[in-house]
Design a protein around this motif. Structure first.
Motif, short mmCIF file in Angstrom:
data_model
loop_
_atom_site.label_atom_id
_atom_site.label_comp_id
_atom_site.label_asym_id
_atom_site.label_seq_id
_atom_site.Cartn_x
_atom_site.Cartn_y
_atom_site.Cartn_z
N LEU A 163 0.81 -1.22 0.00
CA LEU A 163 0.00 0.00 0.00
C LEU A 163 0.85 1.27 0.00
CD1 LEU A 163 -2.44 -1.30 2.73
CD2 LEU A 163 -3.04 -0.96 0.32
N ASP A 164 2.18 1.10 0.00
CA ASP A 164 3.11 2.24 0.03
C ASP A 164 2.90 3.10 1.28
OD1 ASP A 164 5.28 3.60 -0.99
OD2 ASP A 164 4.07 4.98 -2.18
N LEU A 165 2.76 2.41 2.41
CA LEU A 165 2.55 3.09 3.69
C LEU A 165 3.86 3.25 4.44
CD1 LEU A 165 -0.62 1.26 5.10
CD2 LEU A 165 -0.49 3.67 4.43
N LEU A 166 4.07 4.41 5.03
CA LEU A 166 5.15 4.61 6.00
C LEU A 166 4.67 4.11 7.35
CD1 LEU A 166 6.30 8.21 5.04
CD2 LEU A 166 7.70 6.14 4.85
N LEU A 167 5.50 3.34 8.05
CA LEU A 167 5.13 2.76 9.33
C LEU A 167 5.80 3.49 10.48
CD1 LEU A 167 3.83 0.48 11.05
CD2 LEU A 167 5.89 -0.89 10.59
N VAL A 168 4.99 3.91 11.44
CA VAL A 168 5.48 4.44 12.72
C VAL A 168 5.01 3.47 13.81
CG1 VAL A 168 5.36 6.33 14.40
CG2 VAL A 168 5.41 6.83 11.94
N GLU A 169 5.91 3.04 14.67
CA GLU A 169 5.56 2.09 15.72
C GLU A 169 5.41 2.80 17.06
OE1 GLU A 169 7.68 -1.89 15.57
OE2 GLU A 169 9.01 -0.66 14.33
N ASP A 170 4.27 2.58 17.70
CA ASP A 170 4.06 3.02 19.08
C ASP A 170 4.46 1.85 19.98
OD1 ASP A 170 3.13 3.82 21.59
OD2 ASP A 170 1.09 3.21 21.13
N CYS A 171 5.61 1.98 20.62
CA CYS A 171 6.19 0.89 21.42
C CYS A 171 6.12 1.18 22.91
CB CYS A 171 7.64 0.66 21.01
SG CYS A 171 7.88 0.38 19.25
N ALA A 172 5.13 1.95 23.33
CA ALA A 172 5.04 2.34 24.74
C ALA A 172 5.02 1.14 25.67
CB ALA A 172 3.80 3.20 24.97
N HIS A 173 4.42 0.01 25.20
CA HIS A 173 4.33 -1.19 26.03
C HIS A 173 5.15 -2.33 25.46
CE1 HIS A 173 0.22 0.81 26.53
NE2 HIS A 173 0.84 1.00 27.68
N ALA A 174 6.09 -2.06 24.58
CA ALA A 174 6.74 -3.14 23.83
C ALA A 174 8.26 -3.08 23.86
CB ALA A 174 6.24 -3.13 22.38
N ARG A 182 13.48 -10.14 15.53
CA ARG A 182 13.79 -8.74 15.21
C ARG A 182 13.09 -7.84 16.22
NH1 ARG A 182 12.58 -5.77 9.37
NH2 ARG A 182 13.09 -3.63 10.03
N ALA A 183 13.84 -6.89 16.78
CA ALA A 183 13.31 -6.04 17.85
C ALA A 183 12.15 -5.19 17.38
CB ALA A 183 14.42 -5.15 18.41
N ILE A 184 11.10 -5.16 18.18
CA ILE A 184 10.00 -4.22 17.93
C ILE A 184 10.56 -2.81 18.12
CG2 ILE A 184 7.79 -3.38 18.84
CD1 ILE A 184 7.66 -5.99 17.19
N GLY A 185 10.19 -1.94 17.19
CA GLY A 185 10.77 -0.60 17.17
C GLY A 185 11.77 -0.42 16.04
N THR A 186 12.05 -1.53 15.32
CA THR A 186 13.00 -1.45 14.20
C THR A 186 12.34 -1.76 12.86
OG1 THR A 186 13.69 -3.78 14.39
CG2 THR A 186 14.89 -2.17 15.72
N PHE A 187 11.01 -1.92 12.85
CA PHE A 187 10.31 -2.28 11.61
C PHE A 187 9.92 -1.05 10.78
CE2 PHE A 187 9.92 -6.16 13.99
CZ PHE A 187 9.85 -7.17 13.04
N GLY A 188 9.70 0.08 11.43
CA GLY A 188 9.15 1.23 10.72
C GLY A 188 10.17 2.31 10.42
N ALA A 189 9.68 3.37 9.79
CA ALA A 189 10.52 4.54 9.54
C ALA A 189 10.93 5.21 10.84
CB ALA A 189 9.76 5.53 8.65
N ALA A 190 10.10 5.05 11.87
CA ALA A 190 10.38 5.63 13.18
C ALA A 190 9.60 4.84 14.22
CB ALA A 190 9.98 7.11 13.23
N ALA A 191 10.04 4.94 15.47
CA ALA A 191 9.33 4.28 16.56
C ALA A 191 9.44 5.15 17.81
CB ALA A 191 9.89 2.89 16.84
N ALA A 192 8.41 5.06 18.65
CA ALA A 192 8.36 5.87 19.87
C ALA A 192 8.21 4.95 21.08
CB ALA A 192 7.20 6.85 19.81
#
Length: 418
Positions: A163-174, A182-192
């Motif tokens: 879908l040509d989507l940019l991924l931002v990960e909300d990792c507040a609980h992860a 593979r670590a959560i927080g490393t899949f997207g263009a950015a992670a918080a």
């Protein structure tokens, strides 16, 4: 129902009790308070590198090139959207099981949330993601790993590529979670990530934005409020890249304080041990809860390596009044349970129907049907194995007692009308 509770054992633990801050963090915080130098930047070359060191250490811990430390997880999400060039009114996709700061961050960035349905295991429905993307024209997915439940990241990333989507990960609980190694927080263009109390790291409040791109990181540093002191960042792209963005990037004053960083740095070293203990608590509780025929636990794929600071389950085969009776019975034995199906938002817990500020989202029928029975128990590290067993016993006893009473009432009603 409830007069018999006095004879049953009560939970004596405070589920809101966090662990103490490590002595090294307390000592450094006291040193900073005696100096009065709590701001992360020093004009006179003072030794104010607590935040800069933490950013460097956190980026290495997660496995990203850069980290920008800010004042909250919500601020980190907003910053992620800004450096991805979100435009006013632009649609941003987000899964329907999350907490209010996530749609709030989308609105803070000037965009508008488009909520995506979840499935029975509390994670995003990729088919509805496809439908909502095509209907809205969105180009960004803000994926909330809510309460540490990790979606099939192979399916999510495939959908984002399609879908040509940019991924931002909300990792507040992860934090410390992974998918397929593979670590959560490393899949997207950015992670918080978040450092609010009750998360994996505790500074009372705080957040981290992690990314790999030089220009986006430069902008994030300037947006966060570095003034022209960005040379003090250790986790940063080359100085000339930041300088090129200096006069184009507004200061949003989102900085983390030196005091928060002082509290956090020693916690990062101890995090793997604490995460393992949290998972042991989660697993023991889940095993006990599974004894009740009215409790459904989410299925966790083998590729999901979770990092749980709480436990979630669904009450099944019970109506709204029955669920309220179960929660009341548990509370009567000292066990507070959060419920995502409540008509009004309470405490930290809310659901999409409460976010009227997010605009009309349509029915979201599947999401609300799942949230209607979804319960949430905080699991502090102070819980012993005996405490875990007691919590499970309390929930199982309450669900079976209420279900039995409902069955008896139903039989009585049928007999009366027969």
């Amino acid at each position: 129902m409830g007069s018999d509770l006095a004879a049953l054992p009560r939970l004596q633990r405070d589920l809101t009790e966090p662990e103490p801050i490590p002595p090294a963090g307390i000592a450094r915080a006291c040193e900073l308070m005696r100096s009065g130098r709590l701001f992360r930047y020093g004009e006179m070359g003072a030794d104010q590198n607590d935040v800069a060191l933490l950013e460097q250490e956190f980026a290495a811990f997660v496995g990203r090139r850069y980290c920008v430390a800010v004042n909250s997880g919500g601020a980190a999400l907003c910053l992620a959207l800004k450096v991805l060039d979100v435009q006013p009114g632009e649609p941003v996709l987000v899964n329907g099981f999350t907490l209010a700061p996530v749609p709030g961050a989308i609105l803070h960035a000037g965009a508008r949330p488009v909520l995506v349905e979840i499935g029975p295991d509390y994670v995003i429905d990729c088919e509805d993601l496809r439908a909502k993307t095509r209907a809205s024209g969105a180009r960004i997915l803000l994926l909330s790993h809510m309460r540490g439940h990790i979606a099939d990241m192979d399916a999510v990333t495939a959908a984002c590529d399609e879908l040509d989507l940019l991924l931002v990960e909300d990792c507040a609980h992860a934090l410390c979670a992974a998918w397929g190694g593979r670590a959560i927080g490393t899949f997207g263009a950015a992670a918080a990530f978040s450092a609010q109390t009750y998360k994996h790291l505790n500074a009372g409040e705080g957040g981290f934005l992690v990314l790999d791109d030089d220009d986006r990181t430069a902008r994030a540093i300037l947006h966060s409020g570095s003034y022209m002191l960005h040379a003090q960042h250790r986790s940063a792209p080359p100085a000339e890249i930041i300088t090129a963005w200096e006069e184009l990037t507004p200061n949003f004053s989102m900085r983390m304080t030196a005091l928060a960083a002082a509290l956090l740095r020693p916690q990062l070293d101890d995090l793997p041990r604490r995460a393992a203990r949290w998972n042991a608590i989660h697993d023991r509780l889940s095993h006990g809860l599974a004894r009740s025929q009215h409790v459904r636990l989410p299925m966790r794929p083998t590729r999901q390596q979770y990092s749980a600071t709480s436990v979630q389950f669904s009450l099944v085969g019970l109506g709204e009044l029955d669920i309220l009776a179960v929660l009341d019975r548990c509370a009567g034995r000292g066990l507070p349970i959060k419920w995502f199906g409540a008509g009004r938002q309470q405490g930290f817990t809310s659901a999409p129907r409460n976010w009227r500020y997010a605009g009309d989202q349509g029915a979201l029928a599947r999401t609300h049907a799942i949230l209607a029975g979804l319960c949430d128990i905080r699991t502090p590290l102070s819980l012993t194995d005996e405490d875990c067993d007691l919590v499970a016993d309390i929930v199982c006893e309450a669900t079976e007692t209420v279900a039995c009473a409902c069955a008896v009432a139903g039989e009585t009603g049928r007999a009366a009308t027969g």
